[in-house]
Design a protein around this motif. Structure first.
Motif, PDB file in Angstrom:
ATOM      1  N   LEU A  75       5.432  -9.990  -1.948  1.00 28.46           N
ATOM      2  CA  LEU A  75       5.400 -11.295  -1.605  1.00 28.46           C
ATOM      3  C   LEU A  75       7.042 -11.077  -0.217  1.00 28.46           C
ATOM      4  O   LEU A  75       7.815 -11.042  -0.619  1.00 28.46           O
ATOM      5  N   GLU A  76       6.202 -11.213   0.704  1.00 27.50           N
ATOM      6  CA  GLU A  76       7.455 -11.063   1.917  1.00 27.50           C
ATOM      7  C   GLU A  76       8.308 -13.041   1.709  1.00 27.50           C
ATOM      8  O   GLU A  76       7.365 -13.710   2.053  1.00 27.50           O
ATOM      9  N   PRO A  77       9.046 -12.171   2.461  1.00 30.15           N
ATOM     10  CA  PRO A  77      10.262 -13.616   2.933  1.00 30.15           C
ATOM     11  C   PRO A  77       9.440 -15.448   3.566  1.00 30.15           C
ATOM     12  O   PRO A  77       9.288 -15.898   2.849  1.00 30.15           O
ATOM     13  N   ASP A  78       8.522 -14.456   4.809  1.00 31.35           N
ATOM     14  CA  ASP A  78       7.499 -15.590   5.179  1.00 31.35           C
ATOM     15  C   ASP A  78       6.374 -15.881   4.196  1.00 31.35           C
ATOM     16  O   ASP A  78       5.667 -16.754   5.232  1.00 31.35           O
ATOM     17  N   GLY A  79       5.857 -15.519   3.289  1.00 29.94           N
ATOM     18  CA  GLY A  79       4.987 -15.602   2.488  1.00 29.94           C
ATOM     19  C   GLY A  79       3.947 -14.561   2.338  1.00 29.94           C
ATOM     20  O   GLY A  79       2.795 -15.219   2.356  1.00 29.94           O
ATOM     21  N   ARG A  80       3.665 -14.107   3.406  1.00 29.94           N
ATOM     22  CA  ARG A  80       2.509 -12.934   3.121  1.00 29.94           C
ATOM     23  C   ARG A  80       2.659 -12.379   2.437  1.00 29.94           C
ATOM     24  O   ARG A  80       3.953 -12.173   1.637  1.00 29.94           O
ATOM     25  N   LEU A  81       1.400 -11.850   2.124  1.00 31.18           N
ATOM     26  CA  LEU A  81       0.832 -10.639   1.216  1.00 31.18           C
ATOM     27  C   LEU A  81       1.156  -9.710   1.025  1.00 31.18           C
ATOM     28  O   LEU A  81       0.459  -9.403   2.398  1.00 31.18           O
ATOM     29  N   ARG A  82       1.778  -8.293   0.896  1.00 31.27           N
ATOM     30  CA  ARG A  82       1.596  -7.158   1.590  1.00 31.27           C
ATOM     31  C   ARG A  82       0.970  -6.163   0.538  1.00 31.27           C
ATOM     32  O   ARG A  82       1.299  -5.880  -0.406  1.00 31.27           O
ATOM     33  N   LEU A  83       0.478  -5.411   1.062  1.00 30.15           N
ATOM     34  CA  LEU A  83      -1.005  -4.575   0.017  1.00 30.15           C
ATOM     35  C   LEU A  83      -0.437  -2.860   0.857  1.00 30.15           C
ATOM     36  O   LEU A  83      -0.728  -3.189   2.465  1.00 30.15           O
ATOM     37  N   GLU A  84      -0.101  -2.278  -0.161  1.00 30.54           N
ATOM     38  CA  GLU A  84      -0.018  -0.776   0.589  1.00 30.54           C
ATOM     39  C   GLU A  84      -0.843   0.036  -0.490  1.00 30.54           C
ATOM     40  O   GLU A  84      -0.587   0.601  -1.643  1.00 30.54           O
ATOM     41  N   GLY A  85      -1.835   0.456   0.254  1.00 30.29           N
ATOM     42  CA  GLY A  85      -2.856   1.617   0.029  1.00 30.29           C
ATOM     43  C   GLY A  85      -2.308   2.813   0.147  1.00 30.29           C
ATOM     44  O   GLY A  85      -1.468   3.051   1.323  1.00 30.29           O
ATOM     45  N   PRO A  86      -3.574   3.789  -0.371  1.00 29.64           N
ATOM     46  CA  PRO A  86      -3.360   5.242   0.187  1.00 29.64           C
ATOM     47  C   PRO A  86      -3.836   5.465   1.674  1.00 29.64           C
ATOM     48  O   PRO A  86      -2.971   6.000   1.992  1.00 29.64           O
ATOM     49  N   ASP A  87      -4.509   4.424   2.601  1.00 27.47           N
ATOM     50  CA  ASP A  87      -4.629   4.768   3.452  1.00 27.47           C
ATOM     51  C   ASP A  87      -4.113   4.270   4.967  1.00 27.47           C
ATOM     52  O   ASP A  87      -4.302   3.832   5.906  1.00 27.47           O
ATOM     53  N   SER A  88      -3.892   2.644   4.258  1.00 24.66           N
ATOM     54  CA  SER A  88      -3.392   1.655   4.931  1.00 24.66           C
ATOM     55  C   SER A  88      -2.942   0.623   4.592  1.00 24.66           C
ATOM     56  O   SER A  88      -2.046   0.457   3.247  1.00 24.66           O
ATOM     57  N   THR A  89      -1.478  -0.286   5.209  1.00 30.56           N
ATOM     58  CA  THR A  89      -1.046  -1.718   5.093  1.00 30.56           C
ATOM     59  C   THR A  89      -1.171  -2.630   5.122  1.00 30.56           C
ATOM     60  O   THR A  89      -1.860  -2.872   6.354  1.00 30.56           O
ATOM     61  N   THR A  90      -1.546  -3.612   4.594  1.00 34.99           N
ATOM     62  CA  THR A  90      -2.202  -5.394   5.666  1.00 34.99           C
ATOM     63  C   THR A  90      -1.759  -6.080   5.100  1.00 34.99           C
ATOM     64  O   THR A  90      -0.548  -6.440   3.952  1.00 34.99           O
ATOM     65  N   TRP A  91      -1.430  -6.626   5.416  1.00 36.74           N
ATOM     66  CA  TRP A  91      -0.078  -8.635   5.022  1.00 36.74           C
ATOM     67  C   TRP A  91      -2.144  -9.843   5.132  1.00 36.74           C
ATOM     68  O   TRP A  91      -2.898  -9.679   5.631  1.00 36.74           O
ATOM     69  N   TYR A  92      -1.924 -10.515   4.551  1.00 38.03           N
ATOM     70  CA  TYR A  92      -2.890 -11.372   4.593  1.00 38.03           C
ATOM     71  C   TYR A  92      -1.364 -13.147   3.978  1.00 38.03           C
ATOM     72  O   TYR A  92      -0.787 -13.071   3.293  1.00 38.03           O
ATOM     73  N   ARG A  93      -2.163 -13.834   4.464  1.00 40.39           N
ATOM     74  CA  ARG A  93      -1.723 -15.288   4.322  1.00 40.39           C
ATOM     75  C   ARG A  93      -2.740 -16.101   3.378  1.00 40.39           C
ATOM     76  O   ARG A  93      -3.465 -15.830   3.789  1.00 40.39           O
ATOM     77  N   ARG A  94      -1.628 -16.849   2.648  1.00 37.85           N
ATOM     78  CA  ARG A  94      -2.384 -18.286   1.481  1.00 37.85           C
ATOM     79  C   ARG A  94      -3.470 -18.775   2.401  1.00 37.85           C
ATOM     80  O   ARG A  94      -3.257 -19.273   3.250  1.00 37.85           O
TER      81      ARG A  94
END
Length: 103
Positions: A75-94
């Motif tokens: 969970l990033e300081p700005d509230g986003r969720l960071r997901l790190e998979g084997p092929d990519s990094t993605t960010w999500y917001r609630r």
């Protein structure tokens, strides 16, 4: 134990991609169910999974094609969720669920 992932999250950014399809959401449930939804036009494609958390890792398994997959999260300081998979990094917001309810 409190699960900080419970709720619906919308894709907002993807490493290495200039334009992100914002019609992707993941919905973590407190009972271990996970719904991954992708909007294409007026239709939604829904995948049903189960998940558990081990430390900073999500272990997910798709019910229709069983195979466990691990994804690190933070969970990033700005509230986003960071997901790190084997092929990519993605960010999500609630946010509120936009996909139709699961059948």
């Amino acid at each position: 134990m409190h699960n900080p992932l419970v709720g619906c999250w919308h894709l907002v950014d993807m490493a290495g991609v200039e334009s992100v399809d914002l019609g992707i959401e993941i919905d973590f449930r407190g009972d271990g169910r996970l719904f991954h939804s992708i909007q294409t036009g007026a239709r939604w494609q829904l995948s049903r999974l189960v998940y558990r958390i081990e430390g900073d890792t999500i272990i997910a398994d798709q019910l229709s094609a069983p195979e466990e997959r691990s994804t690190r999260f933070a969970l990033e300081p700005d509230g986003r969720l960071r997901l790190e998979g084997p092929d990519s990094t993605t960010w999500y917001r609630r946010g509120p669920r936009r996909a139709p309810p699961e059948p």
